[in-house]
Motif scaffolding. Structure first.
Motif, PDB file in Angstrom:
ATOM      1  N   LEU A  66       6.204  -0.693   3.329  1.00 27.22           N
ATOM      2  CA  LEU A  66       4.743  -0.939   3.937  1.00 27.22           C
ATOM      3  C   LEU A  66       4.752  -0.216   5.384  1.00 27.22           C
ATOM      4  O   LEU A  66       3.679   0.539   5.510  1.00 27.22           O
ATOM      5  CB  LEU A  66       4.696  -2.375   4.404  1.00 27.22           C
TER       6      LEU A  66
ATOM      7  N   HIS B 143       4.037   3.642   4.138  1.00 30.68           N
ATOM      8  CA  HIS B 143       2.890   4.128   3.202  1.00 30.68           C
ATOM      9  C   HIS B 143       1.675   3.128   3.668  1.00 30.68           C
ATOM     10  O   HIS B 143       0.484   3.211   2.978  1.00 30.68           O
ATOM     11  CB  HIS B 143       3.273   3.711   1.865  1.00 30.68           C
ATOM     12  N   GLY B 144       1.703   2.478   4.650  1.00 30.38           N
ATOM     13  CA  GLY B 144       0.588   1.554   5.181  1.00 30.38           C
ATOM     14  C   GLY B 144       0.144   0.609   4.348  1.00 30.38           C
ATOM     15  O   GLY B 144       0.751  -0.074   3.404  1.00 30.38           O
ATOM     16  N   ASP B 145      -0.982   0.173   4.531  1.00 28.69           N
ATOM     17  CA  ASP B 145      -1.655  -1.095   3.949  1.00 28.69           C
ATOM     18  C   ASP B 145      -2.017  -1.073   2.363  1.00 28.69           C
ATOM     19  O   ASP B 145      -2.227  -2.045   1.785  1.00 28.69           O
ATOM     20  CB  ASP B 145      -2.690  -1.662   4.696  1.00 28.69           C
ATOM     21  N   ARG B 146      -2.109   0.029   1.994  1.00 28.32           N
ATOM     22  CA  ARG B 146      -2.283   0.199   0.322  1.00 28.32           C
ATOM     23  C   ARG B 146      -1.292  -0.407  -0.410  1.00 28.32           C
ATOM     24  O   ARG B 146      -1.667  -0.880  -1.573  1.00 28.32           O
ATOM     25  CB  ARG B 146      -2.767   1.827  -0.131  1.00 28.32           C
ATOM     26  N   PHE B 147      -0.051  -0.708   0.168  1.00 30.50           N
ATOM     27  CA  PHE B 147       0.728  -1.349  -0.924  1.00 30.50           C
ATOM     28  C   PHE B 147       1.080  -2.923  -0.439  1.00 30.50           C
ATOM     29  O   PHE B 147       1.580  -3.375  -1.211  1.00 30.50           O
ATOM     30  CB  PHE B 147       2.238  -0.591  -0.828  1.00 30.50           C
ATOM     31  N   LYS B 148       0.117  -3.291   0.511  1.00 31.45           N
ATOM     32  CA  LYS B 148       0.316  -4.626   1.132  1.00 31.45           C
ATOM     33  C   LYS B 148       0.047  -5.646  -0.105  1.00 31.45           C
ATOM     34  O   LYS B 148       0.770  -6.594  -0.431  1.00 31.45           O
ATOM     35  CB  LYS B 148      -0.446  -4.966   2.186  1.00 31.45           C
ATOM     36  N   PRO B 149      -1.183  -5.503  -0.788  1.00 28.45           N
ATOM     37  CA  PRO B 149      -1.081  -6.461  -2.019  1.00 28.45           C
ATOM     38  C   PRO B 149      -0.131  -6.473  -3.039  1.00 28.45           C
ATOM     39  O   PRO B 149      -0.130  -7.420  -3.776  1.00 28.45           O
ATOM     40  CB  PRO B 149      -2.518  -5.888  -2.707  1.00 28.45           C
TER      41      PRO B 149
END
Length: 81
Positions: A60, A63-69
Motif C-alpha cells: 500500500l 503503490h498507493g490506493d490502487r491496491f487498497k481494495p
C-alpha cells in the motif's frame, strides 16, 4: 490491542529462563520442553501473521490506493466490518 510483539518477546525469554533452570528434575524439564514447543508453534504463527500485515502495508505504501481494495484488512475499522 492487549498483546504486542514485545510481549511475545518477553514470553519467549521467560520460557528460555525456565528451560535453563538448573533446579528442574528430568520430568519438569520434559514438561517445560513440551511447553516451549507449544509456545514456539504459536509464536511462529504470530510472527507469520505480523509479516503478512507488514507486506500488505508495504504494498500500500509503495503503490498507493490502487491496491487498497485488494487489501481488505487495511483501512477498515471494527465499525466498518
Amino acid at each position: 490491542m492487549k498483546n504486542k510483539l514485545t510481549d511475545l518477546n518477553d514470553h519467549l525469554f521467560m520460557q528460555l529462563e525456565r528451560l535453563g533452570d538448573e533446579s528442574l528434575d528430568a520430568d519438569k524439564i520434559e514438561l517445560e520442553a513440551k511447553r516451549a514447543d507449544a509456545i514456539v508453534e504459536v509464536a511462529d504463527q504470530i510472527i507469520r501473521n505480523a509479516d503478512l500485515q507488514l507486506k500488505a502495508v508495504t504494498i500500500l505504501a509503495n503503490h498507493g490506493d490502487r491496491f487498497k481494495p485488494m487489501l481488505t484488512m487495511i483501512g477498515k475499522t471494527d465499525a466498518e466490518g
